[in-house]
Enzyme design. Structure first.
Site, mmCIF file in Angstrom:
data_model
loop_
_atom_site.group_PDB
_atom_site.id
_atom_site.type_symbol
_atom_site.label_atom_id
_atom_site.label_comp_id
_atom_site.label_asym_id
_atom_site.label_seq_id
_atom_site.Cartn_x
_atom_site.Cartn_y
_atom_site.Cartn_z
ATOM 1 C CG ASP A 1 -1.725 -1.272 1.340
ATOM 2 O OD1 ASP A 1 -2.253 -1.744 0.327
ATOM 3 O OD2 ASP A 1 -1.761 -1.833 2.451
ATOM 4 C CE LYS B 1 2.876 -2.130 -4.614
ATOM 5 N NZ LYS B 1 2.517 -1.911 -3.200
ATOM 6 N N GLY C 1 -4.580 -4.337 -4.537
ATOM 7 C CA GLY C 1 -5.725 -3.501 -4.907
ATOM 8 C C GLY C 1 -5.258 -2.125 -5.309
ATOM 9 C CG HIS C 2 -3.877 0.669 -8.946
ATOM 10 N ND1 HIS C 2 -3.749 0.792 -10.299
ATOM 11 C CD2 HIS C 2 -3.723 1.915 -8.449
ATOM 12 C CE1 HIS C 2 -3.532 2.052 -10.605
ATOM 13 N NE2 HIS C 2 -3.513 2.749 -9.500
#
Ligand code: IMP
Length: 434
Positions: free
Chosen positions: A15, A18, A42-43
């Site tokens: 987290d 990135k 999770g993006h």
């Protein structure tokens, strides 16, 4: 176009932001490849006024002329992938074999992996790892076990697949019944859904190793997108409180099928503080109002699970270690704006055990260390509108410079807010940062 490949990797416990760095560089690349992890990542992306999370599809999908690769090192959940593809298409994003290639050698996350992940965590009680329950550990365990694994390429041959899935579900049912007393899963139903996912994904399933090696040989720039963070690496993180793949830049060659020399310039992403979700040692954790303040200002709640993240001061002992073994060339510092308004900010610069300084860095000792901090003056100004390093308050500049000194690497870019333009280009060697 970038003149060389680049690897974007997290240096803390995931987290780190990135996604924003990948997004800024993806347009200058021909390929964006995921090489580790799976739907535990999770993006968050904003599309057509709505925010949703990309878990498996590389975020280069939002850029024209980028081919996105889900490489062999990924634990691939076909259900999540199909859902994401549909969500993207519903918002007008083109997704097809021309811009998404999925490795036939990636391993399939099956419904029983997700069930096993949850059951195993429940069984561990207070000793649980705090996984995302996405079936990551059980999927990689079956990969290592070989005889109980299914690779993505097998999804295409529906007759053989049905037979194999039914026999594997039978094995898992017997195991789960014995260990946890659960009701049996329906092998036929699972086999049918796998065959259907295979039919839908077939045009995109291919040998991605060859694609990436050809790109590298032709000098077409590839961005390797890391998941999680190096402190969660299965070998080099805070084992057993880690994820189950090689998430650092060291995982690129094996996870994507390219030579170590293809890793290119390594950008190590760090937050201006530290967060961690799930259990495990976290020496700089602030389980107090400082941690609460950082969590609220930084919206530190899991993208995949919604869990509140544990927050604390920047741990440069950990960052120095992960930057070293990941071969980091430059840092990307995110979320500096979250620290605005604090009277003072602290950086962990050393560990002590029983009052004695700890030499080197052994992640297995992290549960026992006390931190030595350096305290710097904070800044009150909201820095969200700063676009040049000189616009930052002197105290924020000093904080960034101290990070560069202590890690021994330049800070290439600085994030001062969630929006794309809230980025300060600093000492980067990548002229394509936009
Ligand atoms: P798993 O990867 O779901 O097995 O979870 C193992 C550990 O890694 C847990 O502490 C998770 O919270 C953590 N983890 C996995 N993926 C991420 C991520 O993308 N960001 C932050 N932590 C993660």
């Amino acid at each position: 176009m970038l003149s060389r490949n680049v690897t974007v990797t997290g240096l803390q416990w995931g987290d780190e932001g990135k996604g924003k760095v990948v997004d800024a560089l993806a347009g200058a690349c021909r390929y964006v490849a995921r090489y580790c992890g799976g739907a535990n990542a999770g993006h968050p992306v904003r599309l057509a006024g709505e925010t949703f999370a990309l878990h498996l599809i590389p975020c280069g999908i939002l850029h024209k002329n980028v081919v996105n690769v889900v490489a062999n090192g990924v634990a691939f959940d076909p259900e999540v992938a199909c859902e994401e593809i549909e969500q993207l298409r519903a918002r007008g994003v083109r997704v097809g074999p021309e811009n998404l290639r999925i490795s036939s050698a990636a391993h399939v996350v099956m419904p029983y992996h997700k069930l096993q992940d949850s059951l195993s965590e429940q069984g561990l009680g207070s000793g649980k790892i705090g996984t995302t329950a996405r079936g990551i550990g059980p999927c990689y365990a079956d990969k290592a076990n070989r005889s109980t694994a299914i690779r993505v390429g097998e999804l295409i041959d529906s007759a053989a697949l049905r037979e194999k899935v039914r026999s594997l579900v039978d094995i898992k049912n017997r195991l789960f019944q014995a260990l946890y007393g659960t009701e049996p899963l329906d092998g036929k139903e699972i086999a049918d859904s796998c065959a259907e996912y295979g039919r839908r994904l077939a045009p995109m399933i291919t040998d991605t190793g060859t694609i990436l090696r050809k790109a590298v040989a032709a000098g077409e720039p590839v961005l390797f997108e890391g998941g999680q963070g190096a402190m969660l690496d299965v070998d080099h993180g805070t084992y057993p409180f880690v994820t189950s793949s090689s998430v650092s830049a060291c995982g690129v060659p094996a996870g994507a099928g390219v030579a170590p020399s293809a890793v290119g310039r390594v950008v190590g992403v760090i937050k201006a503080y530290t967060s961690r979700v799930g259990a495990g040692p976290f020496p700089t954790e602030q389980d107090n109002e400082i941690g609460d303040r950082i969590r609220e200002r930084g919206h530190e709640y899991g993208t995949t699970t919604g869990r509140p993240r544990r927050c604390g001061w920047l741990d440069l002992m950990a960052v120095r270690y992960t930057a070293e073994f990941s071969g980091v060339d430059e840092l990307a510092l995110s979320l500096l704006d979250v620290l605005s308004g604090l009277e003072e900010v602290k950086i962990c610069t050393g560990y002590l055990i029983d009052g004695e300084p700890v030499d080197g860095f052994d992640p297995s000792l992290l549960g026992r260390v006390a931190c030595e901090y350096e305290t710097l003056a904070g800044w009150s100004k909201d820095i969200g509108a700063c676009r040049k390093f000189e616009d930052l308050p002197a105290e924020a500049q000093a904080y960034v410079e101290r990070i560069e000194q202590l890690v021994g690497r330049p800070v290439g870019v600085i994030g001062v807010g969630a929006d794309r333009e809230q980025t300060i280009i600093h000492h980067t060697n990548l002229r394509d940062f936009s």
